[in-house]
Design a protein around this motif. Structure first.
Motif, PDB file in Angstrom:
ATOM      1  N   ASP A  62      -4.878  -8.674  14.740  1.00 60.76           N
ATOM      2  CA  ASP A  62      -3.027  -8.030  14.650  1.00 60.76           C
ATOM      3  C   ASP A  62      -1.993  -8.916  13.860  1.00 60.76           C
ATOM      4  N   GLU A  63      -2.574 -10.308  13.612  1.00 63.51           N
ATOM      5  CA  GLU A  63      -1.399 -10.925  12.779  1.00 63.51           C
ATOM      6  C   GLU A  63      -1.781 -10.307  11.149  1.00 63.51           C
ATOM      7  N   TYR A  78       8.944 -12.391   7.061  1.00 60.75           N
ATOM      8  CA  TYR A  78       7.928 -13.138   6.864  1.00 60.75           C
ATOM      9  C   TYR A  78       7.479 -14.528   6.732  1.00 60.75           C
ATOM     10  N   GLU A 104       2.534  -5.413   6.828  1.00 60.69           N
ATOM     11  CA  GLU A 104       3.465  -5.022   7.389  1.00 60.69           C
ATOM     12  C   GLU A 104       4.838  -5.348   6.415  1.00 60.69           C
ATOM     13  N   HIS A 105       4.580  -6.850   6.817  1.00 64.18           N
ATOM     14  CA  HIS A 105       5.643  -7.168   6.276  1.00 64.18           C
ATOM     15  C   HIS A 105       5.830  -7.676   4.162  1.00 64.18           C
ATOM     16  N   ALA A 118       0.195  -7.201  11.340  1.00 59.69           N
ATOM     17  CA  ALA A 118       1.661  -7.437  10.900  1.00 59.69           C
ATOM     18  C   ALA A 118       1.862  -7.935   9.227  1.00 59.69           C
TER      19      ALA A 118
END
Length: 216
Positions: free
Chosen positions: A198-199, A114, A205-206, A202
């Motif tokens: 998109d980030e 992360y 998700e981290h 993500a």
């Protein structure tokens, strides 16, 4: 810092904040339903559960704020950088109050990944905005619930939870609304806007990985 959320209101991409909310809804829900989070918020753990989480978040915020300082004058990232959001000094003090030495902590593998993702945004300010959004908007929203639950279930004191107190921001909802208006006003092209979204997915998700490692 180039400006503050209240001062930046030029809506060049009026849908970005809504697109972010929609795109991250599923990932956000998964993170909130993680076993560790559910157990922590329901009082099924103990104070050590919160201590472990806070110690890991220290690495995340240290990276986020170091990169934010580097990008404070960037036309894309700078508008969201705000000294009133800085959390590292408070989180460090909280850890000491909780009986932990911030300098002695070790990041879990997922947290190390992360941190690496955040540090990589030094050269990609749009992606930095995504991490800034997911962390600080969460602190200003659900973070306030976490604070009250930690006091209720585990008897943590105010001096252990200053991380969730934002001096200089008197109305959290008004600030959040202004922050979203700032997002909508960022000078982003289509590719950059897509990168932010998109980030942000993500980033959630981290957080899911962090919670899974804490549960293990």
């Amino acid at each position: 810092m180039t400006t503050t959320p209240e001062a930046s209101r030029t809506a060049t991409r009026p849908q970005l904040s809504e697109d972010l909310r929609a795109a991250t809804a599923v990932a956000h829900d998964r993170a909130e339903r993680a076993t560790f989070v559910d157990d922590l918020m329901s009082g099924r753990l103990d104070a050590s559960g919160y201590r472990r989480m806070a110690a890991q978040l220290y690495f995340v915020y240290r990276a986020l704020e170091e990169v934010g300082d580097d990008l404070a004058d960037d036309p894309v990232a700078g508008p969201v950088v705000d000294e009133r959001l800085r959390r590292v000094p408070r989180l460090s003090a909280d850890l000491v109050a909780l009986g932990l030495d911030p300098d002695a902590a070790t990041p879990l593998p997922g947290v190390a990944a992360y941190v690496a993702a955040i540090e990589a945004t030094r050269t990609d300010p749009a992606r930095f905005v995504a991490h800034h959004y997911t962390r600080y908007l969460g602190d200003l929203s659900g973070g306030q619930v976490i604070r009250s639950r930690m006091k209720l279930h585990y008897g943590l004191t105010d001096e252990m939870l200053t991380f969730y107190v934002f001096d200089g921001i008197d109305k959290l909802k008004r600030y959040k609304d202004a922050y979203r208006a700032t997002l909508d006003g960022l000078p982003l092209d289509d590719d950059q806007a897509r990168a932010v979204i998109d980030e942000a997915v993500a980033a959630f998700e981290h957080n899911e990985r962090l919670f899974a490692e804490l549960a293990a």
